[in-house]
Design a protein around this motif. Structure first.
Motif, PDB file in Angstrom:
ATOM      1  N   VAL A  68       0.859  -1.174   0.000  1.00  0.00           N
ATOM      2  CA  VAL A  68       0.000   0.000   0.000  1.00  0.00           C
ATOM      3  C   VAL A  68       0.899   1.230   0.000  1.00  0.00           C
ATOM      4  CG1 VAL A  68      -1.713   1.298   1.321  1.00  0.00           C
ATOM      5  CG2 VAL A  68      -1.824  -1.218   1.258  1.00  0.00           C
ATOM      6  N   VAL A  69       0.739   2.072  -1.014  1.00  0.00           N
ATOM      7  CA  VAL A  69       1.469   3.337  -1.084  1.00  0.00           C
ATOM      8  C   VAL A  69       0.427   4.434  -0.856  1.00  0.00           C
ATOM      9  CG1 VAL A  69       2.904   4.867  -2.479  1.00  0.00           C
ATOM     10  CG2 VAL A  69       3.163   2.374  -2.696  1.00  0.00           C
ATOM     11  N   ARG A  74       2.959   8.855  -2.356  1.00  0.00           N
ATOM     12  CA  ARG A  74       3.039   8.670  -3.817  1.00  0.00           C
ATOM     13  C   ARG A  74       4.067   9.590  -4.456  1.00  0.00           C
ATOM     14  NH1 ARG A  74      -3.270   8.496  -4.626  1.00  0.00           N
ATOM     15  NH2 ARG A  74      -3.560   6.540  -3.524  1.00  0.00           N
ATOM     16  N   GLY A  75       4.091  10.835  -4.049  1.00  0.00           N
ATOM     17  CA  GLY A  75       5.045  11.786  -4.613  1.00  0.00           C
ATOM     18  C   GLY A  75       6.484  11.347  -4.370  1.00  0.00           C
ATOM     19  N   VAL A  81      11.529   7.207  -8.578  1.00  0.00           N
ATOM     20  CA  VAL A  81      11.568   6.523  -9.882  1.00  0.00           C
ATOM     21  C   VAL A  81      12.010   7.494 -10.974  1.00  0.00           C
ATOM     22  CG1 VAL A  81      10.157   5.388 -11.653  1.00  0.00           C
ATOM     23  CG2 VAL A  81       9.912   4.740  -9.230  1.00  0.00           C
ATOM     24  N   ASP A  82      11.469   8.712 -10.963  1.00  0.00           N
ATOM     25  CA  ASP A  82      11.850   9.714 -11.958  1.00  0.00           C
ATOM     26  C   ASP A  82      13.359   9.976 -11.905  1.00  0.00           C
ATOM     27  OD1 ASP A  82      10.730  12.102 -13.771  1.00  0.00           O
ATOM     28  OD2 ASP A  82      12.280  12.910 -12.446  1.00  0.00           O
ATOM     29  N   ARG A  83      13.899  10.170 -10.707  1.00  0.00           N
ATOM     30  CA  ARG A  83      15.346  10.421 -10.577  1.00  0.00           C
ATOM     31  C   ARG A  83      16.167   9.234 -11.068  1.00  0.00           C
ATOM     32  NH1 ARG A  83      13.298  12.694  -6.044  1.00  0.00           N
ATOM     33  NH2 ARG A  83      13.776  10.905  -4.724  1.00  0.00           N
ATOM     34  N   PHE A  84      15.732   8.005 -10.747  1.00  0.00           N
ATOM     35  CA  PHE A  84      16.467   6.820 -11.190  1.00  0.00           C
ATOM     36  C   PHE A  84      16.441   6.705 -12.709  1.00  0.00           C
ATOM     37  CE2 PHE A  84      16.382   2.269 -12.362  1.00  0.00           C
ATOM     38  CZ  PHE A  84      17.713   1.987 -12.083  1.00  0.00           C
TER      39      PHE A  84
END
Length: 171
Positions: A68-69, A74-75, A81-84
């Protein structure tokens, strides 16, 4: 989602790497992409395999996050993920910053489409679409999920694993 390279040339492989890659190799590469992004998420989340689909000349691998996130976290997950993906030199094609159903869509240097989509009940889905490659049989993913697999289930359940970090603030 089909990539533009799949439809050029009457459905014949024309994407980057298509001369040396078939659908099974593409599926294994997609699995590696999914393994890498999930390994970057700390604390770890539980996930399961989603359905593998094949098109005329492409293959898609999916994973659903069972942890559960919460809306409050969520941000953090999307930012991680965006940075990776940026650090991995993926081209970010689109970001949906909707509070309920945010998403990130990117592309690897070798033409694989990658996405993170938050769906119903805040469930996080990862998907990797190959470029057009040579046709071949595609085996099921080899990686074992870190929890129940739900293999053979008609429907993947909603997220049901609590995390002190990722689930913080979830009701």
């Amino acid at each position: 989602m089909l990539t533009a390279s799949c439809v050029s040339g009457g459905g014949k492989p024309s994407g980057r790497g298509s001369d040396r890659m078939d659908m099974q190799t593409a599926a294994e590469h997609a699995d590696g992409i999914l393994d890498a992004v999930l390994a970057e998420i700390h604390p770890e989340v539980q996930w399961v395999h989603g359905p593998t689909t094949t098109g005329v000349c492409d293959v898609t691998r999916r994973r659903a996050v069972m942890t559960v996130v919460s809306a409050e976290r969520r941000g953090s997950l999307l930012g991680l993920v965006d940075r990776f993906w940026r650090k991995s030199h993926y081209r970010i094609k689109a970001v949906n910053d909707d509070l309920e159903v945010p998403a990130i869509f990117a592309q690897t240097r070798d033409g694989f489409g990658v996405s993170l989509i938050v769906g119903g009940a805040g469930q996080v889905f990862f998907e990797v679409d190959s470029p057009c490659v040579r046709e071949a049989e595609v085996a099921e993913p080899a990686a074992e999920p870190p929890g129940p697999s739900y293999a053979g289930a008609e429907v993947i359940p909603r997220p049901n694993v609590h995390s002190d970090f990722w689930s913080a603030g979830a009701s």
